[in-house]
Design an enzyme around this catalytic site. Structure first.
Site, PDB file in Angstrom:
ATOM      1  N   HIS A 263       0.868  -1.174   0.000  1.00  0.00           N
ATOM      2  CA  HIS A 263       0.000   0.000   0.000  1.00  0.00           C
ATOM      3  C   HIS A 263       0.912   1.233   0.000  1.00  0.00           C
ATOM      4  O   HIS A 263       1.667   1.443   0.945  1.00  0.00           O
ATOM      5  CB  HIS A 263      -0.889  -0.040   1.240  1.00  0.00           C
ATOM      6  N   ASP A 265       0.682   4.972   0.050  1.00  0.00           N
ATOM      7  CA  ASP A 265      -0.155   6.178   0.157  1.00  0.00           C
ATOM      8  C   ASP A 265       0.495   7.277  -0.678  1.00  0.00           C
ATOM      9  O   ASP A 265       1.669   7.595  -0.498  1.00  0.00           O
ATOM     10  CB  ASP A 265      -0.291   6.597   1.624  1.00  0.00           C
ATOM     11  N   ASP A 375      -8.231   0.929   1.792  1.00  0.00           N
ATOM     12  CA  ASP A 375      -8.013   1.898   2.870  1.00  0.00           C
ATOM     13  C   ASP A 375      -8.838   3.174   2.762  1.00  0.00           C
ATOM     14  O   ASP A 375      -8.717   4.044   3.607  1.00  0.00           O
ATOM     15  CB  ASP A 375      -6.503   2.239   2.901  1.00  0.00           C
ATOM     16  N   HIS A 578      -6.983   9.257  -0.907  1.00  0.00           N
ATOM     17  CA  HIS A 578      -7.724   9.055   0.347  1.00  0.00           C
ATOM     18  C   HIS A 578      -7.041   9.557   1.624  1.00  0.00           C
ATOM     19  O   HIS A 578      -7.589   9.371   2.716  1.00  0.00           O
ATOM     20  CB  HIS A 578      -8.156   7.588   0.501  1.00  0.00           C
TER      21      HIS A 578
HETATM   22 ZN   LIG Z   1      -3.930   4.476   2.645  1.00  0.00          ZN
END
Ligand SMILES: [Zn+2]
Length: 662
Positions: A263, A265, A375, A578
């Site tokens: 993941h 971000d 997420d 997000h």
């Molecule tokens: Zn995230």
């Protein structure tokens, strides 16, 4: 203390000591060159602080493999106390972070091979954590006895399984007994001096020795006696034989489809400029692992991540394309980024998909069928309809399992949208690190136990690999996959593609969730960083208006600002990520985001202005006029306030009067 717990502690101690003996040779590599511009270099030795901190810094070392490594495998162990990427002889071989510090140089050395290692690093941890005084902490060549290492993985897997099975499961005791009897074959060095030297090589052993009153001082060079190493391999072999027997009584139960993952971000506790480096680090790690582990599969979402990689490290991007083609790397998500799904407009959600699917189709010859949003902080009820119409039949999130008050009831279900459209949705609840899973007993047993639709479909997904700040899977995870994939009493593990997992799910008989997927946890996501929210909505409107007016302008000028509008959309879409739009990022991220959205505002205003001018010039008017343009698809009331309004009465083209006052 319970008997079983005591036994586990004892076995853990013994295995910890054995870890030392896999190391058969080591040689420090000091005298690196350090630079912040790759032009001016200064010498840096092991243990020294970085002389300057910048984003990024460079470390370089040229060296020759010593003759003493002849006939042995050679790895580089290096740590600079900051996140980075390692290039060996010009090729990126992997990210450097607390979980990735070892790089294979040779399977079998002749001695005399030459290497140039370049490291690009930043003085930050993977979660953006500040490192006040980073040092060149470790740099050495090592040779590992790989048969010992492999036996240790075999033994460790059994210990890990025994630790995580509940006491009432009698398999736990069976495994402890088997491990005990396997470890009884190990011959520890009988000479105290040799033993002390060897255990101090292991941080765990070193803590034990130096934690006592008047600790004995080890003397001499590290040795790993051949007799001990052979006995560890024997212990590993015996463990495997015993496991085969145990498996006949405790066959595997259930199934888990594993997908390698990281993941990343797009901006959170670090700015997007750092994310671009994180993408290169993680991708190079994954490619190197794929080269060595042919059954390793990995998924990566977000067209923006691929677009950054293509721009920043084109050769590595080509390797990614090769791995997509060869069936190891799976592009997923079908969205430009893993966007917020609460505040984004319907049009933005459509564009998230449109631009991404176009990108995936062009680059990889295929659109995505799975929405990958592990997420994002809640999901609007209109998503099933939007996804389905964009060719996305499946939806994954794990976030709704984070609910604070009401436990979400399903892990495999039809998610029904506002208009009645249904898509298949899946979630998993991993008690380890959630979607940043590991291939360990805790993750495997816990995820399977928590999966609630076993009776309908006996298979659940589990993604593994360090994430949030990137990093991805490790060699240790893939080694544990070999041990755990057919382990007694455990669910069967199979590496697979996410899309294939969903394709196998039965298309009827699933429970239905008819409503939005509201996240009862992260609060204030509709209000925090209100400037960001305002700018997002403003730009969403402007982009729509610019497109409508530019389309009508096209009928007159035959020119359409396609490239500019696409670039504008990309800027908006990536800032709907997000952690950006909901407001959970650091201040620096908002500085960048608001600057980018202001650029979109200026660009769209320019497009609107130019297109309106072209339209106005086309209208042949015989008197002064105000041209009013409604870009909506419906009529609306209008109130116009302005200066320099021509004098006299106004009327609409159809003759109706326009009321006005000064
Ligand atoms: Zn995230």
């Amino acid at each position: 203390m319970e008997k079983l717990e005591q036994a586990i502690q004892r076995l853990e101690l013994r295995l910890g000591e054995l870890n030392t003996f896999k190391l058969i040779k080591r040689s420090n590599l000091t005298g690196w060159l350090f630079s912040i511009d790759k032009k001016n270099w200064q010498v840096l030795h092991i243990g020294e602080k970085w002389p300057v901190q910048a984003f990024p810094c460079y470390f370089m070392k040229e060296f020759t493999i010593p003759e003493e490594f002849k006939g042995l495998p050679v790895r580089l162990q290096v740590w600079v106390e900051g996140e980075g990427i390692v290039y060996i002889n010009g090729k990126p071989v992997g990210g450097l972070d607390p979980n990735h510090r070892e790089f294979r140089l040779l399977d079998l050395a002749d001695g005399g091979e030459k290497f140039t290692v370049l490291i690009e690093a930043v003085p930050r941890g993977p979660f953006g954590s500040y490192v006040a005084e980073p040092h060149l902490a470790q740099s050495r060549l090592v040779s590992i006895d790989e048969s010992v290492e492999s036996a240790l993985f075999d033994l460790y897997a059994v210990l890990d399984a025994a630790k995580n099975l509940p006491d009432e499961n009698d398999l736990k005791e069976v495994l402890i007994d088997a491990l005990d009897s396997s470890l009884s074959l190990v011959k520890f060095p009988s000479n105290t001096g040799d033993y002390l030297v060897s255990v101090t090589e292991n941080p765990f052993g070193s803590r034990m020795i130096f934690g006592v009153w008047n600790p004995p001082v080890p003397k001499g060079e590290f040795i790993s006696p051949e007799e001990t190493r052979k006995s560890i391999v024997e212990a590993g072999k015996k463990m495997k034989e015993l496991l085969d027997k145990i498996k006949t009584q405790y066959p595997p139960v259930g199934n888990i489809t594993l997908t390698g993952h990281s993941h990343i971000d797009l901006a959170w506790l670090w700015p997007m400029s750092e994310t671009r480096r994180k993408i290169r680090r993680t991708s190079s790690t994954v490619i190197s692992l794929m080269d060595r582990y042919s059954d390793f599969k990995y998924n990566q979402s977000s067209a923006q991540i691929y677009a950054f990689l293509k721009e920043d490290e084109p050769e590595l991007y080509e390797r990614v394309k090769e791995k997509v083609k060869s069936g190891q790397w799976e592009p997923v998500g079908g969205m430009w980024v893993e966007s917020d799904c609460n505040l984004t407009s319907g049009e933005s959600l459509v564009r998230q998909i449109l631009y991404a699917q176009k990108f995936f189709e062009k680059e990889f010859g295929k659109r995505c069928k799975v929405a990958w949003l592990p997420d994002a902080f809640g999901f609007t009820w209109t998503l099933p309809q939007i996804f389905k119409k964009a060719g996305i039949d499946y939806f994954l999130t794990t976030k709704i399992n984070w609910n604070e008050t009401n436990k979400f009831p399903y892990d495999l279900f039809f998610w029904q949208g506002l208009d009645g459209t249904r898509i298949i949705a899946h979630s998993f609840l991993n008690p380890g690190q959630g979607y940043n899973g590991n291939i360990q007993a805790l993750d495997i047993l816990g995820t399977w136990k928590n999966y609630r639709q076993k009776a309908i479909y006996p298979d659940t997904l589990l993604s593994f690999g360090f994430g949030d700040g990137g990093g991805g899977p490790t060699r240790e995870m893939l080694e544990m996959y070999k041990r755990f994939k057919e382990f007694p009493g455990f669910p069967r593990l199979k590496m697979g593609f996410v899309e294939e997992f969903f394709e196998r799910v039965p298309k009827e008989g699933l429970p239905v969730w008819d409503g939005e997927l509201y996240l009862e946890l992260h609060r204030g996501t509709y209000t925090t960083q209100s400037k960001m929210k305002k700018a997002n909505r403003k730009v969403e409107h402007l982009l729509y208006t610019a497109e409508v007016i530019a389309s009508i302008g096209y009928l007159i000028t035959r020119r359409y600002p396609q490239e500019e509008l696409t670039a504008d959309w990309h800027k908006l879409l990536r800032n709907q990520f997000h952690d950006i739009l909901p407001g959970s990022s650091i201040k620096e991220v908002y500085k960048d985001a608001l600057r980018e959205l202001k650029e979109v505002e200026d660009s769209t205003n320019r497009i609107i202005e130019e297109s309106l001018k072209a339209i106005a010039e086309r209208l042949k008017l015989d008197r002064e006029a105000i041209i009013v343009f409604n870009p909506n698809s419906f009529p609306r009331d209008l109130r116009y306030i302005g200066n320099n309004i021509p004098s006299g009465n106004f009327e609409l083209p159809d003759g109706r009067p326009v009321y006005m006052q000064e």
